[in-house]
Design a protein around this motif. Structure first.
Motif, PDB file in Angstrom:
ATOM      1  N   GLN A 280      33.728   6.821  33.521  1.00 46.35           N
ATOM      2  CA  GLN A 280      34.799   6.039  34.144  1.00 46.35           C
ATOM      3  C   GLN A 280      34.330   4.659  34.576  1.00 46.35           C
ATOM      4  O   GLN A 280      35.133   3.722  34.643  1.00 46.35           O
ATOM      5  N   GLY A 281      33.032   4.510  34.853  1.00 45.85           N
ATOM      6  CA  GLY A 281      32.520   3.236  35.336  1.00 45.85           C
ATOM      7  C   GLY A 281      32.004   2.315  34.247  1.00 45.85           C
ATOM      8  O   GLY A 281      31.571   1.196  34.544  1.00 45.85           O
ATOM      9  N   SER A 282      32.067   2.738  32.993  1.00 42.46           N
ATOM     10  CA  SER A 282      31.569   1.876  31.923  1.00 42.46           C
ATOM     11  C   SER A 282      32.594   0.805  31.580  1.00 42.46           C
ATOM     12  O   SER A 282      33.756   0.865  31.992  1.00 42.46           O
ATOM     13  N   SER A 283      32.146  -0.177  30.801  1.00 43.58           N
ATOM     14  CA  SER A 283      33.051  -1.258  30.385  1.00 43.58           C
ATOM     15  C   SER A 283      33.967  -0.825  29.249  1.00 43.58           C
ATOM     16  O   SER A 283      34.852  -1.584  28.855  1.00 43.58           O
ATOM     17  N   ILE A 284      33.778   0.385  28.744  1.00 43.71           N
ATOM     18  CA  ILE A 284      34.604   0.912  27.656  1.00 43.71           C
ATOM     19  C   ILE A 284      35.686   1.807  28.256  1.00 43.71           C
ATOM     20  O   ILE A 284      35.370   2.770  28.971  1.00 43.71           O
ATOM     21  N   PRO A 285      36.944   1.537  28.013  1.00 46.71           N
ATOM     22  CA  PRO A 285      38.001   2.396  28.567  1.00 46.71           C
ATOM     23  C   PRO A 285      37.916   3.806  27.989  1.00 46.71           C
ATOM     24  O   PRO A 285      37.477   4.004  26.851  1.00 46.71           O
ATOM     25  N   LEU A 286      38.307   4.791  28.772  1.00 45.55           N
ATOM     26  CA  LEU A 286      38.203   6.183  28.343  1.00 45.55           C
ATOM     27  C   LEU A 286      38.965   6.449  27.048  1.00 45.55           C
ATOM     28  O   LEU A 286      38.591   7.335  26.268  1.00 45.55           O
ATOM     29  N   GLU A 287      40.024   5.679  26.798  1.00 43.54           N
ATOM     30  CA  GLU A 287      40.805   5.875  25.576  1.00 43.54           C
ATOM     31  C   GLU A 287      39.990   5.584  24.319  1.00 43.54           C
ATOM     32  O   GLU A 287      40.335   6.049  23.230  1.00 43.54           O
ATOM     33  N   ARG A 288      38.905   4.831  24.469  1.00 39.33           N
ATOM     34  CA  ARG A 288      38.061   4.495  23.310  1.00 39.33           C
ATOM     35  C   ARG A 288      36.830   5.391  23.214  1.00 39.33           C
ATOM     36  O   ARG A 288      36.040   5.239  22.270  1.00 39.33           O
ATOM     37  N   ILE A 289      36.658   6.318  24.127  1.00 39.36           N
ATOM     38  CA  ILE A 289      35.448   7.146  24.131  1.00 39.36           C
ATOM     39  C   ILE A 289      35.751   8.529  23.586  1.00 39.36           C
ATOM     40  O   ILE A 289      36.731   9.169  23.972  1.00 39.36           O
ATOM     41  N   VAL A 290      34.909   8.975  22.685  1.00 38.40           N
ATOM     42  CA  VAL A 290      34.966  10.341  22.156  1.00 38.40           C
ATOM     43  C   VAL A 290      33.671  11.032  22.561  1.00 38.40           C
ATOM     44  O   VAL A 290      32.575  10.538  22.274  1.00 38.40           O
ATOM     45  N   LEU A 291      33.782  12.148  23.238  1.00 42.00           N
ATOM     46  CA  LEU A 291      32.614  12.909  23.669  1.00 42.00           C
ATOM     47  C   LEU A 291      32.339  14.019  22.654  1.00 42.00           C
ATOM     48  O   LEU A 291      33.154  14.927  22.479  1.00 42.00           O
ATOM     49  N   GLU A 292      31.201  13.920  21.953  1.00 39.43           N
ATOM     50  CA  GLU A 292      30.832  14.926  20.959  1.00 39.43           C
ATOM     51  C   GLU A 292      29.958  16.001  21.601  1.00 39.43           C
ATOM     52  O   GLU A 292      28.894  15.695  22.152  1.00 39.43           O
TER      53      GLU A 292
END
Length: 437
Positions: A280-292
């Motif tokens: 949540q604190g990264s510069s990448i919004p959660l909508e762009r993150i895929v957790l493998e």
């Protein structure tokens, strides 16, 4: 011998002379063959002894002996493969080595070794991980050398692989492993490489997977996966995963904004309280993150794992199951967690163009993914024939050396936002050979 030749010559004048001559010549031929065989058995016993010695070595060695051709496919496998990785030698012949070992892991270990030693076509003592038939990762040491033809051209490779015992908590090896991982956690000397993931309908890059690369000057040819396996063996696996996740999210800020970012975590690491804050604190919004999810062992209780991911998923995080088709555990992950993406393991993709069984499995996975509303990503595409095959099966996306290698070069990442177009798939059956990475 002289008599054998002379007597028929004398008797040839008699009516029955030709018969005697034929018998005499048969005796001479038999004598010559017997003499030749006797000389060979006296003068050249070494090949027979060498053959026997080779059988003894293969039967008693605790190392896996193997050879592969220039296309990366096994041409020989010693019997220890059954014990080490769960495959009979006959099952490996003709299969690409990526079935049991990640190509990039081995390549990275070789590059690490080259940083410390004078470049050489041979290698020894590389520490990496093999994939067991049941999906487990096994820490191994690999040594090998090229096989050259008469003109000095490489026509394959030969070598050995041996298992490295997972150290106990108190032995010397364990302390060395712990010291190395702790030094890495302090120095934070790692980089993130990204490998593009392309849409198979048009070839455009739609995402990138983050892959950790270690920079320690004391790695002695250790592959990235071996670092994580070793860290887990001394209880520092989650700590190393947290460092890798933080580095990946930081590096992802330089990727084109229209790409999603796939980061790897084990189920155990997903339960760590630091994960939500990092994502949540990264510069990448959660909508762009895929957790493998990368764990290759069965999760006994999915309740805590599902709960830990639920809020993040509601905020836009997507979940992917890695290495689907490699073993039971990955399929159980899919059933329990209902992921947004399913990454089909390279062992299903390698040679799918020429294997009816693999095509049937691929088609079944396409249908299964559609039924649960997941997107299917084909991993390990390395030939045009494999690319044609997965496109004919209507898989959504693909990843592999043919579509783009992992790179740490930020200038290359920027090019991924440029649209490209793949060739249209062939309409008929496809064939092709695997290229050595």
């Amino acid at each position: 011998m002289i008599l054998a030749l002379a007597i028929p010559a004398i008797l040839i004048k008699e009516p029955w002379g030709p018969l005697v001559l034929a018998l005499g010549m048969l005796l001479v031929a038999s004598f010559l063959v017997w003499t030749l065989l006797r000389r060979q058995s006296r003068g050249f016993p070494q090949p027979y002894e060498a053959s026997g010695l080779l059988e003894v070595v293969l039967a008693t060695s605790r190392e896996w002996l193997w050879t592969i051709g220039p296309d990366g496919r096994f041409t020989f496998s010693g019997p220890i493969s059954r014990e080490l990785i769960g495959y009979d030698p006959s099952e490996l012949l003709g299969q690409h080595y990526s079935r049991v070992m990640e190509c990039e892991d081995l390549a990275e270990a070789i590059r690490n070794r080259a940083k410390r030693e004078k470049p050489d076509s041979s290698w020894s003592g590389l520490v990496t991980a093999c994939r067991h038939r049941d999906g487990r990762r096994i820490l191994v040491e690999v040594s090998g050398r090229p096989i050259l033809d008469g003109q000095g051209q490489v026509r394959g490779f030969e070598g050995t692989t041996r298992a490295l015992d997972v150290p106990s908590a108190h032995d010397v090896a364990s302390e060395e492993t712990r010291a190395g991982v702790e030094a890495m956690l302090i120095s934070r000397t790692l980089l993130t490489a990204f490998q593009p993931i392309r849409a198979l309908n048009n070839g455009n890059v739609i995402g990138a997977e983050a892959l950790t690369r270690f920079l320690s000057a004391d790695d002695r040819g250790i592959s990235p996966e071996a670092w994580f396996v070793g860290a887990a063996s001394v209880g520092l696996g989650v700590e190393l995963e947290m460092l890798a996740l933080e580095a990946a999210l930081s590096a992802a800020a330089s990727l084109p904004e229209d790409l999603y970012v796939a980061v790897n975590l084990s189920p155990k690491a997903c339960l760590d309280d630091r994960v939500p804050a990092l994502l949540q604190g990264s510069s990448i919004p959660l909508e762009r993150i895929v957790l493998e999810l990368t764990e290759h062992h069965e999760v006994t209780d999915y309740g805590p794992l599902g709960k830990a991911l639920a809020q993040l998923r509601r905020e836009g995080l997507r979940i992917a199951i890695d290495d689907a088709g490699a073993g039971f555990s990955s399929m159980r992950h899919i059933v329990e967690l209902r992921p947004d993406l399913i990454k089909l393991d390279r062992k299903v993709i390698t040679g799918i163009n020429a294997d009816a069984g693999l095509r049937a499995l691929g088609a079944a996975m396409v249908a299964f993914a559609a039924d649960i509303g997941a997107s299917l990503v084909a991993e390990g595409i390395e030939t045009e024939a494999e690319l044609d095959a997965v496109r004919q099966l209507s898989m959504n996306a693909g990843q592999g050396y043919l579509l783009g290698r992992p790179t740490v070069a930020r200038e290359e990442w920027k090019l991924w936002s440029v649209p490209v177009h793949l060739k249209r798939p062939a309409s008929g059956p496809t064939t092709g050979q695997h290229k050595r990475p």
